[in-house]
Design a protein around this motif. Structure first.
Motif, mmCIF file in Angstrom:
data_model
loop_
_atom_site.group_PDB
_atom_site.id
_atom_site.type_symbol
_atom_site.label_atom_id
_atom_site.label_comp_id
_atom_site.label_asym_id
_atom_site.label_seq_id
_atom_site.Cartn_x
_atom_site.Cartn_y
_atom_site.Cartn_z
ATOM 1 N N LYS A 125 -20.142 9.931 -4.291
ATOM 2 C CA LYS A 125 -19.202 10.766 -4.881
ATOM 3 C C LYS A 125 -18.131 9.622 -5.126
ATOM 4 O O LYS A 125 -17.734 9.128 -4.139
ATOM 5 N N THR A 126 -17.478 9.667 -6.056
ATOM 6 C CA THR A 126 -16.506 8.772 -6.474
ATOM 7 C C THR A 126 -15.411 9.666 -7.428
ATOM 8 O O THR A 126 -15.631 10.505 -7.693
ATOM 9 N N ARG A 127 -14.250 8.913 -7.496
ATOM 10 C CA ARG A 127 -12.965 9.510 -8.033
ATOM 11 C C ARG A 127 -12.227 8.434 -8.591
ATOM 12 O O ARG A 127 -12.345 7.389 -8.268
ATOM 13 N N ALA A 128 -11.227 8.896 -9.745
ATOM 14 C CA ALA A 128 -10.408 7.950 -10.321
ATOM 15 C C ALA A 128 -9.326 8.713 -10.700
ATOM 16 O O ALA A 128 -9.463 10.111 -11.409
ATOM 17 N N PHE A 129 -8.080 8.109 -10.784
ATOM 18 C CA PHE A 129 -6.879 8.983 -11.352
ATOM 19 C C PHE A 129 -6.628 8.680 -12.903
ATOM 20 O O PHE A 129 -7.354 7.360 -13.121
ATOM 21 N N PRO A 130 -6.165 9.399 -13.428
ATOM 22 C CA PRO A 130 -5.577 9.184 -14.883
ATOM 23 C C PRO A 130 -4.511 8.212 -15.250
ATOM 24 O O PRO A 130 -3.797 7.904 -13.868
ATOM 25 N N PRO A 131 -4.151 7.926 -16.282
ATOM 26 C CA PRO A 131 -3.184 7.017 -16.597
ATOM 27 C C PRO A 131 -1.760 7.971 -16.218
ATOM 28 O O PRO A 131 -1.821 8.974 -16.329
ATOM 29 N N VAL A 132 -0.793 7.046 -15.990
ATOM 30 C CA VAL A 132 0.681 7.615 -15.836
ATOM 31 C C VAL A 132 1.547 6.819 -17.125
ATOM 32 O O VAL A 132 1.179 5.821 -17.400
ATOM 33 N N LYS A 133 2.727 7.550 -17.159
ATOM 34 C CA LYS A 133 3.443 6.777 -18.027
ATOM 35 C C LYS A 133 4.312 5.604 -17.259
ATOM 36 O O LYS A 133 4.462 5.371 -15.823
ATOM 37 N N ALA A 134 4.922 4.600 -18.128
ATOM 38 C CA ALA A 134 5.784 3.475 -17.328
ATOM 39 C C ALA A 134 6.893 4.155 -16.542
ATOM 40 O O ALA A 134 7.467 5.028 -16.813
ATOM 41 N N HIS A 135 6.946 3.686 -15.411
ATOM 42 C CA HIS A 135 8.035 4.112 -14.488
ATOM 43 C C HIS A 135 7.826 5.507 -14.133
ATOM 44 O O HIS A 135 9.117 6.073 -13.489
ATOM 45 N N GLN A 136 6.934 6.032 -14.077
ATOM 46 C CA GLN A 136 6.549 7.285 -13.342
ATOM 47 C C GLN A 136 6.308 7.144 -12.076
ATOM 48 O O GLN A 136 5.346 6.477 -11.860
ATOM 49 N N HIS A 137 6.915 7.995 -11.327
ATOM 50 C CA HIS A 137 6.744 7.698 -9.728
ATOM 51 C C HIS A 137 6.304 8.861 -8.951
ATOM 52 O O HIS A 137 6.698 8.996 -7.773
ATOM 53 N N THR A 138 5.393 9.630 -9.583
ATOM 54 C CA THR A 138 5.039 10.824 -8.982
ATOM 55 C C THR A 138 4.063 10.517 -7.962
ATOM 56 O O THR A 138 3.223 9.631 -8.049
ATOM 57 N N GLY A 183 0.849 -1.216 0.043
ATOM 58 C CA GLY A 183 0.022 -0.061 0.038
ATOM 59 C C GLY A 183 0.983 1.305 0.152
ATOM 60 O O GLY A 183 0.561 2.073 -0.783
ATOM 61 N N GLY A 184 1.793 1.196 0.858
ATOM 62 C CA GLY A 184 2.712 2.527 0.875
ATOM 63 C C GLY A 184 3.479 2.661 -0.333
ATOM 64 O O GLY A 184 3.853 3.875 -0.502
ATOM 65 N N GLY A 185 3.909 1.612 -1.206
ATOM 66 C CA GLY A 185 4.342 1.735 -2.351
ATOM 67 C C GLY A 185 3.488 2.370 -3.487
ATOM 68 O O GLY A 185 3.821 3.068 -4.044
ATOM 69 N N LEU A 186 2.344 1.903 -3.320
ATOM 70 C CA LEU A 186 1.109 2.715 -4.268
ATOM 71 C C LEU A 186 1.317 4.028 -4.083
ATOM 72 O O LEU A 186 1.248 4.881 -5.079
ATOM 73 N N ILE A 187 1.035 4.434 -2.895
ATOM 74 C CA ILE A 187 0.791 5.893 -2.558
ATOM 75 C C ILE A 187 2.058 6.624 -2.939
ATOM 76 O O ILE A 187 2.029 7.791 -3.334
ATOM 77 N N GLY A 188 3.162 5.914 -2.696
ATOM 78 C CA GLY A 188 4.414 6.689 -3.174
ATOM 79 C C GLY A 188 5.003 6.528 -4.380
ATOM 80 O O GLY A 188 5.915 7.123 -4.902
ATOM 81 N N GLY A 189 4.001 5.785 -5.433
ATOM 82 C CA GLY A 189 4.397 5.914 -6.932
ATOM 83 C C GLY A 189 4.790 4.662 -7.567
ATOM 84 O O GLY A 189 5.235 4.703 -8.734
ATOM 85 N N LEU A 190 4.453 3.423 -7.035
ATOM 86 C CA LEU A 190 4.919 1.898 -7.684
ATOM 87 C C LEU A 190 3.581 1.836 -8.486
ATOM 88 O O LEU A 190 2.744 1.140 -7.821
ATOM 89 N N PHE A 210 12.651 1.247 -3.819
ATOM 90 C CA PHE A 210 11.867 1.837 -3.194
ATOM 91 C C PHE A 210 12.302 2.226 -1.706
ATOM 92 O O PHE A 210 12.435 1.451 -0.982
ATOM 93 N N ASP A 211 12.069 3.598 -1.449
ATOM 94 C CA ASP A 211 12.256 3.899 0.104
ATOM 95 C C ASP A 211 11.005 3.990 0.979
ATOM 96 O O ASP A 211 9.984 4.890 1.097
ATOM 97 N N PHE A 212 11.005 2.862 1.740
ATOM 98 C CA PHE A 212 9.727 2.679 2.449
ATOM 99 C C PHE A 212 9.904 3.492 4.104
ATOM 100 O O PHE A 212 9.020 3.519 4.821
ATOM 101 N N LYS A 213 10.975 4.068 4.374
ATOM 102 C CA LYS A 213 11.493 4.609 5.503
ATOM 103 C C LYS A 213 10.509 6.075 5.424
ATOM 104 O O LYS A 213 10.365 6.514 6.743
ATOM 105 N N LYS A 214 10.295 6.590 4.576
ATOM 106 C CA LYS A 214 9.542 7.872 4.664
ATOM 107 C C LYS A 214 7.870 7.640 5.221
ATOM 108 O O LYS A 214 7.369 6.597 4.847
ATOM 109 N N ASN A 215 7.597 8.664 5.999
ATOM 110 C CA ASN A 215 6.353 8.554 6.616
ATOM 111 C C ASN A 215 5.427 8.998 5.558
ATOM 112 O O ASN A 215 5.721 10.301 5.355
ATOM 113 N N ARG A 216 4.536 8.369 5.158
ATOM 114 C CA ARG A 216 3.289 8.893 4.213
ATOM 115 C C ARG A 216 2.140 8.730 4.774
ATOM 116 O O ARG A 216 1.091 8.552 3.968
ATOM 117 N N GLU A 217 1.978 8.816 6.224
ATOM 118 C CA GLU A 217 0.642 8.938 6.932
ATOM 119 C C GLU A 217 -0.202 9.929 6.284
ATOM 120 O O GLU A 217 -1.427 9.870 5.958
#
Length: 291
Positions: free
Chosen positions: A175-188, A63-70, A272-279
């Motif tokens: 009310k729902t939402r969806a994110f747009p597509p991103v490019k391969a290996h884009q980690h914003t 989960g933290g990886g998805l939030i962080g850009g994986l 990927f850096d999992f040490k970052k606090n993404r709360e």
């Protein structure tokens, strides 16, 4: 094994399964699948010896990886369905939200259209289980999201429990939402893409909410708290739930007692850096904004 060392351990050991014992510790456990069928709107267990086994949550990705850009998919839906017929997730390189319901997988796209996905398509993060209702509840009408979650808290009394939750019925608003597509290996990170979300508002709609309430000790590997995706009865719209107002609904609860995590086998994950606090990022993404 302490929870705060779970991700590091998974990186070196691969697929592992845990049984929830307490907020601080988990022990390895072997789990199997449960086969279910639906008949006359009641979940019926097949005559199968596996039905006596614990009900397990299977998570692919972190989960933290998805939030962080994986965002790059690595796990096919055909394999995912072997671990559950109910759940939610994220598609390969986003472009929407994933809903797993009654053994079928749907993608609620950023265009507002919801479509079935192909078995060979990939997910970057998903959690599923074989749903079997243990309790059925009928809450009062007219609950907004905050009141609805308070109601669920009043009946889900184990604050460290894992619950799969299915809500069926009518909603005054959704009310729902969806994110747009991103490019391969884009980690914003997702929290930096909130201005790109697409929101959808439905009135007097009917459908299903597929979701979970997971405890805080599962943060980072999963996403704690409530998390719901919506799928209309016509299977033509849906998405991540941002807000709602209930009408006539029925709630089904499935208590889970173990979980398995399949981390990505990708180069991006290895670095990927999992040490970052993404709360705070997780909270912003879940509610659809920073405020």
């Amino acid at each position: 094994m302490r929870i705060n060392s779970l991700v590091a351990t998974l990186m070196t050991t691969g697929l592992m399964t845990f049984t929830a014992i307490s907020p601080s510790f988990c022990l390895p456990r072997v789990t199997s699948q449960v086969s279910l069928t639906r008949k006359n709107s009641i979940l019926i267990k097949k005559n199968n010896p596996k039905d006596s086994l614990p009900n397990s949550l299977f998570t692919v990705g972190i989960g933290g990886g998805l939030i962080g850009g994986l965002y790059d998919g690595f796990y096919p839906y055909k394999s995912l369905k072997e671990h559950g017929n109910f759940g939610l997730g994220a598609p390969d390189k986003l472009d929407g939200e994933i809903i797993v319901f009654e053994g079928k997988v749907y993608k609620a796209q950023h265009t507002g259209k919801t479509v079935p996905v192909e078995d060979q398509d990939m997910t970057s993060f998903a959690m599923v289980n074989f749903f079997r209702a243990e309790r059925t509840l009928t809450p009062p009408k007219g609950l907004n999201k905050t009141a609805f979650f308070h109601y669920l808290d009043s009946v889900l009394t184990n604050v460290n429990g894992m619950y799969a939750i299915h809500i069926k019925g009518k909603f005054k608003t959704m009310k729902t939402r969806a994110f747009p597509p991103v490019k391969a290996h884009q980690h914003t990170p997702l929290a930096e893409m909130l201005n790109l979300q697409q929101f959808f508002n439905y009135k007097d709609c009917q459908g299903d909410l597929i979701g979970y309430r997971l405890p805080y000790f599962m943060d980072n590997t999963n996403i704690s708290g409530y998390h719901f995706h919506y799928l209309s009865d016509q299977k033509d719209n849906g998405g991540h739930v941002i807000d709602l107002l209930t009408d006539d609904i029925v709630i089904e609860i499935d208590t889970l007692d173990s979980y398995t995590i399949q981390p990505p086998a990708t180069k991006d994950f290895e670095h990927f850096d999992f040490k970052k606090n993404r709360e705070e990022d997780i909270k912003s993404v879940e509610r659809g904004g920073k405020n």
